[in-house]
Write a protein that holds these residues in place. Sequence first.
Motif, PDB file in Angstrom:
ATOM      1  N   ILE A  30     -13.551 -11.211 -36.201  1.00  8.66           N
ATOM      2  CA  ILE A  30     -14.099 -10.041 -36.654  1.00  8.66           C
ATOM      3  C   ILE A  30     -15.698 -10.089 -36.741  1.00  8.66           C
ATOM      4  O   ILE A  30     -16.069 -11.078 -37.296  1.00  8.66           O
ATOM      5  CB  ILE A  30     -13.458  -9.594 -38.229  1.00  8.66           C
ATOM      6  CG1 ILE A  30     -11.943  -9.485 -38.145  1.00  8.66           C
ATOM      7  CG2 ILE A  30     -14.124  -8.391 -38.897  1.00  8.66           C
ATOM      8  CD1 ILE A  30     -11.345  -8.496 -37.447  1.00  8.66           C
ATOM      9  N   ASP A  68     -14.487  -0.103 -37.914  1.00  6.58           N
ATOM     10  CA  ASP A  68     -14.718   0.655 -39.246  1.00  6.58           C
ATOM     11  C   ASP A  68     -16.426   0.686 -39.134  1.00  6.58           C
ATOM     12  O   ASP A  68     -17.136  -0.249 -38.901  1.00  6.58           O
ATOM     13  CB  ASP A  68     -14.512  -0.074 -40.335  1.00  6.58           C
ATOM     14  CG  ASP A  68     -12.886  -0.549 -40.233  1.00  6.58           C
ATOM     15  OD1 ASP A  68     -12.202   0.182 -39.409  1.00  6.58           O
ATOM     16  OD2 ASP A  68     -12.629  -1.683 -40.774  1.00  6.58           O
ATOM     17  N   PHE A 128     -17.367 -12.169 -58.173  1.00  7.00           N
ATOM     18  CA  PHE A 128     -18.003 -11.040 -57.954  1.00  7.00           C
ATOM     19  C   PHE A 128     -17.707  -9.513 -58.838  1.00  7.00           C
ATOM     20  O   PHE A 128     -18.503  -8.885 -59.058  1.00  7.00           O
ATOM     21  CB  PHE A 128     -17.842 -10.705 -56.511  1.00  7.00           C
ATOM     22  CG  PHE A 128     -18.978 -11.450 -55.832  1.00  7.00           C
ATOM     23  CD1 PHE A 128     -20.163 -11.297 -55.715  1.00  7.00           C
ATOM     24  CD2 PHE A 128     -18.346 -12.428 -54.842  1.00  7.00           C
ATOM     25  CE1 PHE A 128     -21.155 -12.170 -55.082  1.00  7.00           C
ATOM     26  CE2 PHE A 128     -19.332 -13.452 -54.049  1.00  7.00           C
ATOM     27  CZ  PHE A 128     -20.557 -13.230 -54.264  1.00  7.00           C
ATOM     28  N   GLU A 129     -16.492  -9.783 -59.322  1.00  8.91           N
ATOM     29  CA  GLU A 129     -15.986  -8.537 -60.061  1.00  8.91           C
ATOM     30  C   GLU A 129     -16.884  -8.459 -61.171  1.00  8.91           C
ATOM     31  O   GLU A 129     -17.205  -7.482 -61.964  1.00  8.91           O
ATOM     32  CB  GLU A 129     -14.556  -8.744 -60.351  1.00  8.91           C
ATOM     33  CG  GLU A 129     -14.018  -7.436 -61.433  1.00  8.91           C
ATOM     34  CD  GLU A 129     -12.599  -7.729 -61.916  1.00  8.91           C
ATOM     35  OE1 GLU A 129     -11.720  -6.871 -61.993  1.00  8.91           O
ATOM     36  OE2 GLU A 129     -12.247  -8.982 -62.075  1.00  8.91           O
ATOM     37  N   GLY A 157     -20.492  -1.721 -48.125  1.00 12.21           N
ATOM     38  CA  GLY A 157     -21.155  -2.497 -47.256  1.00 12.21           C
ATOM     39  C   GLY A 157     -19.847  -3.435 -46.828  1.00 12.21           C
ATOM     40  O   GLY A 157     -19.102  -3.340 -47.225  1.00 12.21           O
ATOM     41  N   LYS A 158     -20.323  -4.346 -45.743  1.00 15.92           N
ATOM     42  CA  LYS A 158     -19.370  -5.301 -45.174  1.00 15.92           C
ATOM     43  C   LYS A 158     -19.832  -6.838 -45.569  1.00 15.92           C
ATOM     44  O   LYS A 158     -19.050  -7.598 -45.104  1.00 15.92           O
ATOM     45  CB  LYS A 158     -19.433  -5.159 -43.723  1.00 15.92           C
ATOM     46  CG  LYS A 158     -19.004  -3.661 -43.407  1.00 15.92           C
ATOM     47  CD  LYS A 158     -17.669  -3.384 -43.406  1.00 15.92           C
ATOM     48  CE  LYS A 158     -17.490  -1.860 -43.180  1.00 15.92           C
ATOM     49  NZ  LYS A 158     -16.389  -1.211 -43.449  1.00 15.92           N
ATOM     50  N   ALA A 159     -21.140  -6.915 -45.977  1.00 11.31           N
ATOM     51  CA  ALA A 159     -21.646  -8.348 -46.386  1.00 11.31           C
ATOM     52  C   ALA A 159     -20.734  -8.980 -47.421  1.00 11.31           C
ATOM     53  O   ALA A 159     -20.297  -8.291 -48.545  1.00 11.31           O
ATOM     54  CB  ALA A 159     -23.174  -8.399 -46.378  1.00 11.31           C
ATOM     55  N   GLU A 160     -20.568 -10.083 -47.529  1.00  5.42           N
ATOM     56  CA  GLU A 160     -20.008 -10.975 -48.534  1.00  5.42           C
ATOM     57  C   GLU A 160     -20.847 -11.992 -49.385  1.00  5.42           C
ATOM     58  O   GLU A 160     -21.658 -12.752 -48.662  1.00  5.42           O
ATOM     59  CB  GLU A 160     -18.697 -11.547 -47.977  1.00  5.42           C
ATOM     60  CG  GLU A 160     -17.724 -10.820 -47.484  1.00  5.42           C
ATOM     61  CD  GLU A 160     -16.646 -11.380 -46.954  1.00  5.42           C
ATOM     62  OE1 GLU A 160     -16.282 -12.598 -47.086  1.00  5.42           O
ATOM     63  OE2 GLU A 160     -15.287 -10.610 -46.624  1.00  5.42           O
ATOM     64  N   ILE A 181     -18.806  -0.096 -54.886  1.00  6.36           N
ATOM     65  CA  ILE A 181     -19.255  -1.335 -54.011  1.00  6.36           C
ATOM     66  C   ILE A 181     -19.192  -0.735 -52.602  1.00  6.36           C
ATOM     67  O   ILE A 181     -18.302  -0.268 -52.198  1.00  6.36           O
ATOM     68  CB  ILE A 181     -18.281  -2.512 -54.207  1.00  6.36           C
ATOM     69  CG1 ILE A 181     -17.918  -2.724 -55.667  1.00  6.36           C
ATOM     70  CG2 ILE A 181     -18.448  -3.407 -53.187  1.00  6.36           C
ATOM     71  CD1 ILE A 181     -18.883  -3.206 -56.411  1.00  6.36           C
ATOM     72  N   ASP A 226     -15.826 -13.542 -38.690  1.00  9.17           N
ATOM     73  CA  ASP A 226     -14.673 -14.246 -39.587  1.00  9.17           C
ATOM     74  C   ASP A 226     -13.604 -14.564 -38.254  1.00  9.17           C
ATOM     75  O   ASP A 226     -13.521 -13.893 -37.495  1.00  9.17           O
ATOM     76  CB  ASP A 226     -14.057 -13.184 -40.176  1.00  9.17           C
ATOM     77  CG  ASP A 226     -15.139 -12.376 -41.445  1.00  9.17           C
ATOM     78  OD1 ASP A 226     -16.004 -13.084 -41.565  1.00  9.17           O
ATOM     79  OD2 ASP A 226     -14.954 -11.249 -41.674  1.00  9.17           O
ATOM     80  N   TYR A 227     -12.941 -15.697 -38.817  1.00  7.22           N
ATOM     81  CA  TYR A 227     -12.220 -16.492 -37.792  1.00  7.22           C
ATOM     82  C   TYR A 227     -10.890 -16.806 -38.434  1.00  7.22           C
ATOM     83  O   TYR A 227     -11.514 -17.663 -39.450  1.00  7.22           O
ATOM     84  CB  TYR A 227     -12.922 -17.125 -36.660  1.00  7.22           C
ATOM     85  CG  TYR A 227     -12.222 -17.771 -35.642  1.00  7.22           C
ATOM     86  CD1 TYR A 227     -11.398 -16.690 -34.761  1.00  7.22           C
ATOM     87  CD2 TYR A 227     -11.798 -18.902 -35.649  1.00  7.22           C
ATOM     88  CE1 TYR A 227     -10.609 -17.319 -33.799  1.00  7.22           C
ATOM     89  CE2 TYR A 227     -11.049 -19.650 -34.556  1.00  7.22           C
ATOM     90  CZ  TYR A 227     -10.301 -18.871 -33.569  1.00  7.22           C
ATOM     91  OH  TYR A 227      -9.436 -19.098 -32.617  1.00  7.22           O
ATOM     92  N   SER A 239     -17.593  -3.146 -38.915  1.00  2.00           N
ATOM     93  CA  SER A 239     -16.827  -4.341 -38.466  1.00  2.00           C
ATOM     94  C   SER A 239     -16.177  -3.877 -37.595  1.00  2.00           C
ATOM     95  O   SER A 239     -15.371  -2.790 -37.361  1.00  2.00           O
ATOM     96  CB  SER A 239     -16.040  -4.903 -39.709  1.00  2.00           C
ATOM     97  OG  SER A 239     -14.932  -3.856 -40.199  1.00  2.00           O
ATOM     98  N   ARG A 286     -20.933  -7.294 -60.617  1.00  2.00           N
ATOM     99  CA  ARG A 286     -21.070  -5.963 -60.675  1.00  2.00           C
ATOM    100  C   ARG A 286     -21.238  -5.309 -61.971  1.00  2.00           C
ATOM    101  O   ARG A 286     -20.231  -5.556 -62.703  1.00  2.00           O
ATOM    102  CB  ARG A 286     -20.410  -5.286 -59.539  1.00  2.00           C
ATOM    103  CG  ARG A 286     -20.517  -5.177 -58.144  1.00  2.00           C
ATOM    104  CD  ARG A 286     -21.051  -6.433 -57.482  1.00  2.00           C
ATOM    105  NE  ARG A 286     -21.064  -6.065 -56.182  1.00  2.00           N
ATOM    106  CZ  ARG A 286     -20.117  -6.664 -55.087  1.00  2.00           C
ATOM    107  NH1 ARG A 286     -19.264  -7.301 -55.526  1.00  2.00           N
ATOM    108  NH2 ARG A 286     -20.515  -6.439 -53.863  1.00  2.00           N
TER     109      ARG A 286
END
Lengths: 259, 411
Positions: free
Chosen positions: B266, B211, B130-131, B106-109, B104, B303-304, B259, B134
């Motif tokens: 974030i 990161d 999501f587990e 990337g940083k997108a969700e 996996i 993100d907050y 990020s 994939r």
Amino acid sequence: MKRLNLVFVMALVVAITGMKYSASNIGGAEIMQKVYDLPTGDDTQGELTMTLVNKQGEQRVRKLKQYIKSGEEVDKKIMFFMAPADVKGTSFMSWSYSDGRDDDQWIYLPALKRTKRISSDGKGDYFMGSDFTYDDLGDRHPSEDNHKLLREETINGVKCYVVESTPKDEDYMYSKTITWVIKDVYIGLKRDFYDEDGKLMKSLQINKYEKIQGFWTILETEMKNHSKNHKTKMSFSNVAINKGIPDSKFTERSMTLGK
Amino acid sequence: MKFKIVLMVSLLLFFRNTMAQDNVEINGFVRNYTGVLLNSSSEFSILQNTLNLTFAKQTDKVGFKVNPYLFHYSDSQLELGLREAYLDFYIKDFAFRVGKQQIIWGKAEGVFITDIVSPKDLREFLLPDFEEIRVGVTSVKVNYIKGNHSFEAVWSPVFTPTQMPKSDSYWAPEMSFPMMPTWDYSTSSKDLNLENSEAFLRYSFMGSKFDFELVGGHFFYDDPAIHLIKIMDTATMQMSGLVARPDYQRVTMAGGSFSVPIGGLIFRGEGAYYDGRYFQINNLMTSDATIEKDYVHYMAGLDYTWKGIKLSTQFIQEYIIDYEDGINNDEFENTMTFLIKKDFFREKLWVELFAYVGLNNEDALIRPRLTYAFADGFELMTGFNFFTGEEGRFGQYDDNDMVYVKAKYSF
């Protein structure tokens, strides 16, 4: 090095090195500064069991392993969640800086298989559903409060200073705290937390501490939330200090491997 | 299939004691998942029982993980699979992982931009955890780690495509053809040879201020392009037949993600450039209804956390470079995601709302859900999947609004 995570997990591991201070004419600020300044080992590791008890007496148990390493500019901490099963494999890492900037924090969720940077703004949030907020578990600098020595008192044969600390920030989650500090040793033995209305909200009690590898180490503690009638017991085991934890322990790889 | 399952259970029982002696960790979960459509049919969209097991061991030098799963569906259909099965070994600063594995990036969700290695199981659209979306790929992965820097190389000898829903599934995507085609699957799988292997690279850094990661790959795009071959009646010069041939094309991709904390926020970003991806086109000048175009896919997100409420939003844009009229996709396709999440009663109850919003077609997938930790390791979940709009990625499933319940015990 000097940044002592007074309460948090192994942060409860408090070191004293035989320093002796005169009790005469000492003020509240000086006492709390001495508590804050107590030297710790360069690194600590061990296992933590948290038992959450609600008002019906039902218990939930959380277990984790933790490693802490102190540096001149940054303290690094990593936790590996062991139980319950639905959080096993989760890891959490934080880097705290001596220059006062916000902590860096990351979480690894095994279901997502990805390490994610998270906001460090939630200091008022409760840690893993316990009665400890992230702020309770952190390293509050004495300069953030005004301190007043109220009296000296003996608890279970232990002589203590009783210090009232009032936050300079009016928006802080507690209106004041009162801490019982062991005389000559400068460990916080008990702390009461008051809410914004001045009502007693929570009490922290240290139940067991021993000297391990030359450092006084707190092994059992309990936080009672009086308003919620809820409490959290923390116990530490397999504690080791100054074992030379490598820097590689505090990396993304370590988080993903869970060790 | 039943024989395989009996064999698996027998082997598990046989090796259980041995594994315990070798300190092999056994974890997993048992789950029931029941979903009902909210349309007039009130059909069960899913009735699924799951057993998911993980056997793993890690030492300082070696390790392994095997993750078999078993799905049992309402019609007594059984599906046995291996989500992952790999070996680890470590030599100084190098970490090797060989076998079927989920990788996996990337940083997108909730969206897949530089997350290009593991393909997706879309048989239930984007609804599974999501587990489970994939798909593991049989690969060799090598990581070289130096401090907070990590270099990763992945070689996949086997091409694994996206798993698409069957044509009679609720989740089969809408496809329009001028007439009912005959399907030709002769190119829908790739021969097992070196030429058809895939290669990926990643460099990542995790530091005090930010990161980031840089990625690249030369691989088969996981979704097929449908090549259409018209059969003409020579007498009338009218189309008398149509053959649809799904095929997977090579692409080269480069991208990255980052990020960075800004105050209490974030800020995340991710982008990928594809050198040559195939798109469907309705243009009489094209011979097989496909066209190759360069393509950009990127995301910016925030993100907050506010008073214990986790808030997150992302803006995603897809852009086809040198666009031509007739391409089925829009030149720019814009999507947003929103997440609101809060726990109550000391992490016993979670309330969550996640939504995809398609800006081009004004469609959306809105997913409110409640999760209650009935006991340690045992959770009950209920939620809705609301599809809105008439067309587009989410609007095409407007009739598939559903309510579901899940009970899950982890051990």
